[in-house]
Design a protein around this motif. Structure first.
Motif, PDB file in Angstrom:
ATOM      1  N   TRP A  73      27.291  12.979 -12.812  1.00 40.23           N
ATOM      2  CA  TRP A  73      27.203  13.810 -11.643  1.00 40.23           C
ATOM      3  C   TRP A  73      28.317  13.387 -10.559  1.00 40.23           C
ATOM      4  O   TRP A  73      28.349  12.121 -10.226  1.00 40.23           O
ATOM      5  CB  TRP A  73      25.921  13.660 -10.635  1.00 40.23           C
ATOM      6  CG  TRP A  73      25.973  14.338  -9.446  1.00 40.23           C
ATOM      7  CD1 TRP A  73      26.336  15.088  -9.082  1.00 40.23           C
ATOM      8  CD2 TRP A  73      24.746  13.913  -8.388  1.00 40.23           C
ATOM      9  NE1 TRP A  73      26.031  15.749  -7.849  1.00 40.23           N
ATOM     10  CE2 TRP A  73      25.007  14.871  -7.294  1.00 40.23           C
ATOM     11  CE3 TRP A  73      23.873  13.011  -8.435  1.00 40.23           C
ATOM     12  CZ2 TRP A  73      24.465  14.953  -6.253  1.00 40.23           C
ATOM     13  CZ3 TRP A  73      22.937  13.024  -7.212  1.00 40.23           C
ATOM     14  CH2 TRP A  73      23.296  13.798  -5.940  1.00 40.23           C
ATOM     15  N   ASN A  74      29.272  14.279 -10.491  1.00 35.78           N
ATOM     16  CA  ASN A  74      30.409  13.606  -9.828  1.00 35.78           C
ATOM     17  C   ASN A  74      30.318  13.413  -8.271  1.00 35.78           C
ATOM     18  O   ASN A  74      30.929  12.431  -7.948  1.00 35.78           O
ATOM     19  CB  ASN A  74      31.536  14.730  -9.876  1.00 35.78           C
ATOM     20  CG  ASN A  74      32.799  14.273  -9.610  1.00 35.78           C
ATOM     21  OD1 ASN A  74      33.449  13.651 -10.201  1.00 35.78           O
ATOM     22  ND2 ASN A  74      33.544  15.026  -8.753  1.00 35.78           N
ATOM     23  N   ASP A  75      29.555  13.840  -7.676  1.00 35.92           N
ATOM     24  CA  ASP A  75      29.247  13.755  -6.264  1.00 35.92           C
ATOM     25  C   ASP A  75      27.945  12.815  -5.992  1.00 35.92           C
ATOM     26  O   ASP A  75      27.376  12.937  -4.921  1.00 35.92           O
ATOM     27  CB  ASP A  75      29.162  15.202  -5.588  1.00 35.92           C
ATOM     28  CG  ASP A  75      30.567  15.973  -5.697  1.00 35.92           C
ATOM     29  OD1 ASP A  75      31.417  15.339  -5.389  1.00 35.92           O
ATOM     30  OD2 ASP A  75      30.538  16.967  -6.186  1.00 35.92           O
ATOM     31  N   ALA A  76      27.551  11.871  -6.996  1.00 36.85           N
ATOM     32  CA  ALA A  76      26.461  10.985  -6.701  1.00 36.85           C
ATOM     33  C   ALA A  76      26.684  10.087  -5.432  1.00 36.85           C
ATOM     34  O   ALA A  76      27.853   9.815  -5.613  1.00 36.85           O
ATOM     35  CB  ALA A  76      26.027  10.241  -7.916  1.00 36.85           C
ATOM     36  N   HIS A  96      22.665  13.850   2.477  1.00 35.70           N
ATOM     37  CA  HIS A  96      23.451  13.785   0.918  1.00 35.70           C
ATOM     38  C   HIS A  96      22.598  14.971  -0.024  1.00 35.70           C
ATOM     39  O   HIS A  96      21.384  14.833   0.055  1.00 35.70           O
ATOM     40  CB  HIS A  96      23.071  12.553   0.195  1.00 35.70           C
ATOM     41  CG  HIS A  96      24.346  12.501  -0.949  1.00 35.70           C
ATOM     42  ND1 HIS A  96      24.191  13.179  -2.093  1.00 35.70           N
ATOM     43  CD2 HIS A  96      25.333  11.774  -1.155  1.00 35.70           C
ATOM     44  CE1 HIS A  96      25.093  12.844  -3.131  1.00 35.70           C
ATOM     45  NE2 HIS A  96      25.810  11.969  -2.248  1.00 35.70           N
ATOM     46  N   PRO A  97      23.394  16.139  -0.498  1.00 38.56           N
ATOM     47  CA  PRO A  97      22.502  16.916  -1.114  1.00 38.56           C
ATOM     48  C   PRO A  97      22.012  16.217  -2.303  1.00 38.56           C
ATOM     49  O   PRO A  97      22.559  15.344  -2.873  1.00 38.56           O
ATOM     50  CB  PRO A  97      23.819  17.793  -1.639  1.00 38.56           C
ATOM     51  CG  PRO A  97      24.926  17.582  -0.693  1.00 38.56           C
ATOM     52  CD  PRO A  97      24.553  16.191  -0.125  1.00 38.56           C
ATOM     53  N   TYR A  99      20.665  16.239  -6.299  1.00 36.58           N
ATOM     54  CA  TYR A  99      21.363  16.443  -7.777  1.00 36.58           C
ATOM     55  C   TYR A  99      20.555  17.753  -8.173  1.00 36.58           C
ATOM     56  O   TYR A  99      19.429  17.668  -8.105  1.00 36.58           O
ATOM     57  CB  TYR A  99      21.247  15.299  -8.732  1.00 36.58           C
ATOM     58  CG  TYR A  99      21.269  15.537 -10.052  1.00 36.58           C
ATOM     59  CD1 TYR A  99      22.585  16.222 -10.692  1.00 36.58           C
ATOM     60  CD2 TYR A  99      20.153  15.795 -10.988  1.00 36.58           C
ATOM     61  CE1 TYR A  99      22.651  16.502 -11.990  1.00 36.58           C
ATOM     62  CE2 TYR A  99      20.183  16.039 -12.288  1.00 36.58           C
ATOM     63  CZ  TYR A  99      21.606  16.611 -12.638  1.00 36.58           C
ATOM     64  OH  TYR A  99      21.671  16.993 -13.976  1.00 36.58           O
ATOM     65  N   ASP A 100      21.315  18.663  -8.491  1.00 37.02           N
ATOM     66  CA  ASP A 100      20.739  20.109  -8.901  1.00 37.02           C
ATOM     67  C   ASP A 100      21.176  20.394 -10.543  1.00 37.02           C
ATOM     68  O   ASP A 100      22.426  20.336 -10.661  1.00 37.02           O
ATOM     69  CB  ASP A 100      21.105  21.101  -8.175  1.00 37.02           C
ATOM     70  CG  ASP A 100      20.480  22.510  -8.412  1.00 37.02           C
ATOM     71  OD1 ASP A 100      20.263  22.549  -9.658  1.00 37.02           O
ATOM     72  OD2 ASP A 100      20.205  23.218  -7.583  1.00 37.02           O
ATOM     73  N   SER A 104      25.039  21.147  -9.844  1.00 36.07           N
ATOM     74  CA  SER A 104      25.763  19.929  -9.578  1.00 36.07           C
ATOM     75  C   SER A 104      26.953  19.861 -10.388  1.00 36.07           C
ATOM     76  O   SER A 104      26.849  19.667 -11.716  1.00 36.07           O
ATOM     77  CB  SER A 104      25.221  18.694  -9.483  1.00 36.07           C
ATOM     78  OG  SER A 104      24.118  18.873  -8.520  1.00 36.07           O
ATOM     79  N   GLU A 105      28.034  19.623  -9.880  1.00 37.82           N
ATOM     80  CA  GLU A 105      29.188  19.334 -10.743  1.00 37.82           C
ATOM     81  C   GLU A 105      29.321  18.081 -11.666  1.00 37.82           C
ATOM     82  O   GLU A 105      28.981  16.961 -11.107  1.00 37.82           O
ATOM     83  CB  GLU A 105      30.431  19.208  -9.893  1.00 37.82           C
ATOM     84  CG  GLU A 105      32.032  19.451 -10.802  1.00 37.82           C
ATOM     85  CD  GLU A 105      33.156  19.537  -9.971  1.00 37.82           C
ATOM     86  OE1 GLU A 105      34.187  19.987 -10.425  1.00 37.82           O
ATOM     87  OE2 GLU A 105      33.055  19.345  -8.756  1.00 37.82           O
ATOM     88  N   PRO A 129      19.932  12.518 -13.190  1.00 41.33           N
ATOM     89  CA  PRO A 129      21.166  12.684 -12.658  1.00 41.33           C
ATOM     90  C   PRO A 129      22.493  11.872 -13.436  1.00 41.33           C
ATOM     91  O   PRO A 129      23.414  12.404 -13.360  1.00 41.33           O
ATOM     92  CB  PRO A 129      21.125  12.057 -11.348  1.00 41.33           C
ATOM     93  CG  PRO A 129      20.193  11.016 -11.263  1.00 41.33           C
ATOM     94  CD  PRO A 129      19.002  11.637 -12.172  1.00 41.33           C
ATOM     95  N   ARG A 209      13.770  18.133  -1.872  1.00 48.30           N
ATOM     96  CA  ARG A 209      14.984  17.159  -1.918  1.00 48.30           C
ATOM     97  C   ARG A 209      13.951  15.798  -1.792  1.00 48.30           C
ATOM     98  O   ARG A 209      13.395  15.899  -0.800  1.00 48.30           O
ATOM     99  CB  ARG A 209      15.875  17.183  -1.015  1.00 48.30           C
ATOM    100  CG  ARG A 209      16.807  16.034  -1.108  1.00 48.30           C
ATOM    101  CD  ARG A 209      18.042  16.262   0.212  1.00 48.30           C
ATOM    102  NE  ARG A 209      18.673  15.267   0.582  1.00 48.30           N
ATOM    103  CZ  ARG A 209      18.403  14.168   1.558  1.00 48.30           C
ATOM    104  NH1 ARG A 209      17.401  14.230   2.165  1.00 48.30           N
ATOM    105  NH2 ARG A 209      19.251  13.414   1.753  1.00 48.30           N
TER     106      ARG A 209
END
Length: 283
Positions: A73-76, A96-97, A99-100, A104-105, A129, A209
């Protein structure tokens, strides 16, 4: 890199049909469950890029085959955000969003192929994630219900890959990318094994979330202190893989311009566990 330079390196375009021929010659078979790592530019000039490579792999493996990649997950949130000043932590926890698995990218560290595979119809991604993506006949079996704790252990995608007799392909990627050896680290019984606990926002079964805490071997730095048994500046997986190849484990060949390696996952993990237990215990 300039396409002409890449084409000269590979002595012509590395087309879909060429990839199929050369992957077959390397030893891939219909029905394989295959984890792969790719350095696309190492292959030479591939018309169509990642989708051409994935299409060729799927053709060789056929309808009963399965592809597996590490996505992450790039944006963890950073692992150490819990050490930040309290106001910063609170801001991250509040907004913080999550992980989807669908959106998620994946991490940018592993090249373009994992993201290309993730976006294909039918691809399945773990709810964990520290994610893996699979596509094909065994995709669900590899990615469903991965445990929060010890995801590199027997219950995670790598453990399932090994249990089903899967294989690992380095398609121009260096030996240090052998993610499957993290499974060997999870299994190895040797002193000083390092673990970390992380907190990550995820979506629960109802789509809410929530912050999830999970426990894992230390894949960020190293799961063991390899400093006394591996030369400085060399990733331990490179050493383990070189010694495995010297012991007759794995196949070598060329696809396009790239040196490639194909390993039987159970054999390589067994070698990795024995290597870690022997060398770390003796250090």
């Amino acid at each position: 890199m300039d396409e002409r330079v890449l084409m000269e390196r590979s002595q012509g375009p590395v087309t879909h049909s060429r990839l199929v021929r050369e992957l077959t010659a390397l030893g891939l078979r219909p029905g394989d469950t295959l984890m792969f790592h790719t350095a696309l530019s190492a292959l030479g000039y591939v018309p169509g890029g990642p989708l051409t490579v994935i299409s060729a792999l799927r053709e060789v493996l056929g309808e009963e085959g399965t592809l597996l990649v590490y996505s992450g997950w790039n944006d963890a949130p950073p692992y150490d955000f819990t050490d930040w000043p309290a106001p910063w932590q609170e801001a991250v926890r509040a907004e913080h969003p999550a992980y989807d698995p669908e959106l998620s990218e994946g991490t940018h560290d592993n090249g373009r192929l994992p993201e290309a595979l993730r976006r294909l119809p039918g691809a399945r991604r773990t709810r964990h994630p520290d994610s893996f993506v699979a596509l094909g006949a065994r995709a669900k079996a590899l990615t469903d219900a991965v445990p929060w704790d010890d995801p590199y252990g027997a219950g995670g995608p790598l453990g399932r890959l090994v249990a089903t007799g899967g294989r690992v392909l380095l398609l121009g990627a260096p030996l240090d990318t052998l993610t499957v050896l993290h499974h060997a680290e999870a299994l190895a019984q040797a002193p000083g094994k390092r673990h970390l606990t992380y907190e990550v926002p995820v979506l629960d079964a109802e789509g809410n979330r929530v912050w999830q805490r999970y426990w894992d071997i230390d894949t960020e730095d190293e799961a063991f202190d390899y400093g006394q048994v591996v030369p400085e500046g060399v990733w331990p997986f490179t050493v383990i893989a070189r010694e495995a190849l010297a012991a007759g484990i794995g196949l070598r060949g060329r696809v396009g311009a790239a040196e490639c390696h194909l390993f039987e996952a159970p054999e390589l993990v067994r070698f990795g566990v024995e290597w870690i237990e022997r060398n770390i215990t003796a250090a």
